[in-house]
Design a protein around this motif. Structure first.
Motif, PDB file in Angstrom:
ATOM      1  N   ASP A   2       0.989  -1.100   0.344  1.00 20.44           N
ATOM      2  CA  ASP A   2      -0.033  -0.085  -0.043  1.00 20.44           C
ATOM      3  C   ASP A   2       0.607   1.082   0.116  1.00 20.44           C
ATOM      4  OD1 ASP A   2      -1.935   2.473   0.563  1.00 20.44           O
ATOM      5  OD2 ASP A   2      -2.765   0.843   2.156  1.00 20.44           O
ATOM      6  N   PRO A   3       0.761   2.073  -1.064  1.00 21.76           N
ATOM      7  CA  PRO A   3       1.704   3.237  -0.850  1.00 21.76           C
ATOM      8  C   PRO A   3       1.598   4.741  -0.261  1.00 21.76           C
ATOM      9  CG  PRO A   3       0.361   3.170  -2.937  1.00 21.76           C
ATOM     10  CD  PRO A   3       0.488   1.797  -2.359  1.00 21.76           C
ATOM     11  N   THR A   4       0.771   4.373  -0.034  1.00 27.31           N
ATOM     12  CA  THR A   4      -0.056   4.783   1.711  1.00 27.31           C
ATOM     13  C   THR A   4       0.310   5.024   2.649  1.00 27.31           C
ATOM     14  OG1 THR A   4      -2.516   4.436   1.669  1.00 27.31           O
ATOM     15  CG2 THR A   4      -2.561   5.660  -0.092  1.00 27.31           C
ATOM     16  N   GLU A   5       0.959   4.266   2.516  1.00 31.38           N
ATOM     17  CA  GLU A   5       1.696   3.734   4.580  1.00 31.38           C
ATOM     18  C   GLU A   5       2.643   3.445   4.596  1.00 31.38           C
ATOM     19  OE1 GLU A   5      -0.517   2.770   7.134  1.00 31.38           O
ATOM     20  OE2 GLU A   5      -2.629   2.827   6.161  1.00 31.38           O
ATOM     21  N   PRO A   6       3.454   4.012   6.275  1.00 33.71           N
ATOM     22  CA  PRO A   6       5.213   4.101   5.684  1.00 33.71           C
ATOM     23  C   PRO A   6       5.405   2.285   5.342  1.00 33.71           C
ATOM     24  CG  PRO A   6       3.247   4.432   7.681  1.00 33.71           C
ATOM     25  CD  PRO A   6       2.903   4.081   7.202  1.00 33.71           C
ATOM     26  N   VAL A   7       6.410   3.187   4.665  1.00 34.93           N
ATOM     27  CA  VAL A   7       8.012   1.958   4.428  1.00 34.93           C
ATOM     28  C   VAL A   7       8.657   1.499   5.071  1.00 34.93           C
ATOM     29  CG1 VAL A   7       6.686   1.958   1.674  1.00 34.93           C
ATOM     30  CG2 VAL A   7       8.104   3.040   2.449  1.00 34.93           C
ATOM     31  N   THR A   8       9.272   0.530   5.236  1.00 35.25           N
ATOM     32  CA  THR A   8      11.053   1.198   5.089  1.00 35.25           C
ATOM     33  C   THR A   8      11.640   0.402   3.377  1.00 35.25           C
ATOM     34  OG1 THR A   8       9.838  -0.322   7.548  1.00 35.25           O
ATOM     35  CG2 THR A   8      12.149  -1.152   6.836  1.00 35.25           C
ATOM     36  N   ILE A   9      12.979   0.685   3.980  1.00 33.71           N
ATOM     37  CA  ILE A   9      13.763   0.654   2.759  1.00 33.71           C
ATOM     38  C   ILE A   9      15.025   0.855   3.597  1.00 33.71           C
ATOM     39  CG2 ILE A   9      15.278   1.823   1.192  1.00 33.71           C
ATOM     40  CD1 ILE A   9      12.091   1.074   0.630  1.00 33.71           C
ATOM     41  N   ARG A  10      15.552  -0.572   2.589  1.00 35.31           N
ATOM     42  CA  ARG A  10      16.742  -0.866   4.073  1.00 35.31           C
ATOM     43  C   ARG A  10      18.436  -0.710   2.746  1.00 35.31           C
ATOM     44  NH1 ARG A  10      16.263  -3.472   8.290  1.00 35.31           N
ATOM     45  NH2 ARG A  10      13.457  -4.692   8.331  1.00 35.31           N
ATOM     46  N   ILE A  11      19.495  -0.445   3.047  1.00 38.90           N
ATOM     47  CA  ILE A  11      20.579   0.014   2.253  1.00 38.90           C
ATOM     48  C   ILE A  11      21.941  -0.752   2.576  1.00 38.90           C
ATOM     49  CG2 ILE A  11      21.959   1.433   1.233  1.00 38.90           C
ATOM     50  CD1 ILE A  11      19.604   4.373   1.350  1.00 38.90           C
ATOM     51  N   THR A  12      22.398  -1.400   2.012  1.00 35.93           N
ATOM     52  CA  THR A  12      23.546  -2.378   2.497  1.00 35.93           C
ATOM     53  C   THR A  12      25.157  -2.028   1.578  1.00 35.93           C
ATOM     54  OG1 THR A  12      21.771  -4.316   3.999  1.00 35.93           O
ATOM     55  CG2 THR A  12      23.950  -4.595   2.922  1.00 35.93           C
ATOM     56  N   ALA A  13      25.466  -1.708   2.435  1.00 31.97           N
ATOM     57  CA  ALA A  13      27.140  -1.927   1.931  1.00 31.97           C
ATOM     58  C   ALA A  13      27.477  -3.539   1.071  1.00 31.97           C
ATOM     59  CB  ALA A  13      27.876  -0.907   2.192  1.00 31.97           C
ATOM     60  N   HIS A  14      28.787  -3.389   0.354  1.00 32.83           N
ATOM     61  CA  HIS A  14      28.686  -4.832   0.434  1.00 32.83           C
ATOM     62  C   HIS A  14      30.037  -5.559   1.249  1.00 32.83           C
ATOM     63  CE1 HIS A  14      32.887  -2.503  -0.238  1.00 32.83           C
ATOM     64  NE2 HIS A  14      32.610  -1.785  -0.896  1.00 32.83           N
ATOM     65  N   GLY A  15      30.553  -4.649   2.223  1.00 31.85           N
ATOM     66  CA  GLY A  15      30.955  -4.795   3.539  1.00 31.85           C
ATOM     67  C   GLY A  15      29.987  -5.478   4.483  1.00 31.85           C
ATOM     68  N   GLY A  16      28.617  -5.346   3.732  1.00 34.03           N
ATOM     69  CA  GLY A  16      27.709  -5.292   5.182  1.00 34.03           C
ATOM     70  C   GLY A  16      27.281  -4.267   5.861  1.00 34.03           C
ATOM     71  N   GLU A  17      27.720  -3.528   5.414  1.00 36.40           N
ATOM     72  CA  GLU A  17      26.758  -2.211   6.948  1.00 36.40           C
ATOM     73  C   GLU A  17      25.565  -1.755   6.255  1.00 36.40           C
ATOM     74  OE1 GLU A  17      28.134   2.706   7.932  1.00 36.40           O
ATOM     75  OE2 GLU A  17      29.188   1.692   6.510  1.00 36.40           O
ATOM     76  N   GLU A  18      25.010  -1.777   7.399  1.00 39.84           N
ATOM     77  CA  GLU A  18      23.175  -1.144   6.099  1.00 39.84           C
ATOM     78  C   GLU A  18      22.670  -0.494   7.347  1.00 39.84           C
ATOM     79  OE1 GLU A  18      19.483  -5.117   5.734  1.00 39.84           O
ATOM     80  OE2 GLU A  18      19.999  -3.797   7.405  1.00 39.84           O
ATOM     81  N   GLU A  19      21.788   0.474   6.855  1.00 34.43           N
ATOM     82  CA  GLU A  19      21.403   1.814   7.068  1.00 34.43           C
ATOM     83  C   GLU A  19      19.918   1.824   6.408  1.00 34.43           C
ATOM     84  OE1 GLU A  19      22.890   5.186   6.105  1.00 34.43           O
ATOM     85  OE2 GLU A  19      24.741   4.816   7.008  1.00 34.43           O
ATOM     86  N   VAL A  20      19.011   1.834   7.494  1.00 39.52           N
ATOM     87  CA  VAL A  20      16.911   1.711   7.932  1.00 39.52           C
ATOM     88  C   VAL A  20      16.770   3.524   7.174  1.00 39.52           C
ATOM     89  CG1 VAL A  20      14.645   0.672   8.415  1.00 39.52           C
ATOM     90  CG2 VAL A  20      17.435  -0.639   8.284  1.00 39.52           C
TER      91      VAL A  20
END
Length: 241
Positions: free
Chosen positions: A183-201
């Protein structure tokens, strides 16, 4: 002869004393009237003195009250003058002038046109002097939902240096049953992961904006709603700092 002379002297003395008595009586009356008038005058003077003293006391009280009121009014006038100076100084500080006034008007116009405030703030916050950035990449992927999590649900950027995934809430049909797409009207969670395993949300309503630094390179992402099930991701790379 002796009897006649006696009667004459007797009558004379009686008239004398009768006249003297009348004179004394009138003198007493005059004296009494004078004393009475004098006493009345004294009482009137006393009464007038008391009235004058009371009037003087009342005027003194009124004078003191007026002096107090005048002091309070002067204090209020000084406070109002100081407040006016403060407001004038604050107005000079806070009301934009020159280029800042032009930018303020432009921002107001864009907001009135319906531009998202978060997006506009992101653009302003990330505005920098021109840098040697790589051309932006745009990709899309299917956002996972509680019903569907399998399949290709990610996008890679910078030759695989960074991967973007995410999930959202299931959309619901007219009967209230969950669908496979988000549902595009509800909040979503996006995860961005670097090749070394570091992740930001990053979590929130679309569009989402997020930056991540990997190996002295800043990756800036904009995630927006795409066609059903998809999100559109635009990423660019710039040297950091």
């Amino acid at each position: 002869m002796g009897l006649g002379r006696y009667d004459y002297e007797h009558r004379y003395r009686r008239r004398f004393w009768s006249g003297f008595g009348k004179l004394a009586f009138f003198a007493l009356i005059l004296l009494g009237s004078g004393l009475f008038a004098y006493q009345m005058g004294i009482e009137q003077l006393k009464g007038r003195d008391v009235a004058l003293r009371e009037e003087v006391a009342q005027l003194s009280r009124q004078k003191a009250e007026l002096e107090l009121l005048a002091g309070q009014m002067q204090h209020a006038a000084r406070a109002a003058e100081n407040r006016a100076h403060e407001l004038e100084a604050r107005l000079a500080r806070e009301v934009p002038t020159g280029p800042l006034a032009t930018l303020t008007q432009l921002v107001r116009k864009r907001l009135d046109d319906g531009l998202d405030a978060q997006r506009l703030g992101f653009v302003i916050e990330n505005a920098q002097k021109p840098r040697s950035c790589q051309p932006a990449e745009s990709k899309r992927f299917v956002l996972s939902t509680p019903l569907v999590k399998s399949g290709s649900r990610s996008a890679s950027f910078a030759n695989g240096a960074v991967t973007v995934t995410g999930e959202g809430e299931s959309a619901r049909n007219a009967q209230g049953q969950p669908e496979a797409w988000y549902d595009p009207t509800e909040p979503v969670t996006i995860r961005i992961t670097a090749h070394g395993g570091e992740e930001e949300v990053a979590t929130g309503l679309l569009p989402l904006h997020h930056s991540m630094v990997v190996d002295q390179t800043e990756h800036r992402f904009t995630v927006a709603a795409g066609s059903r099930s998809f999100v559109e991701v635009t990423a660019d790379r710039c040297p950091f700092p």
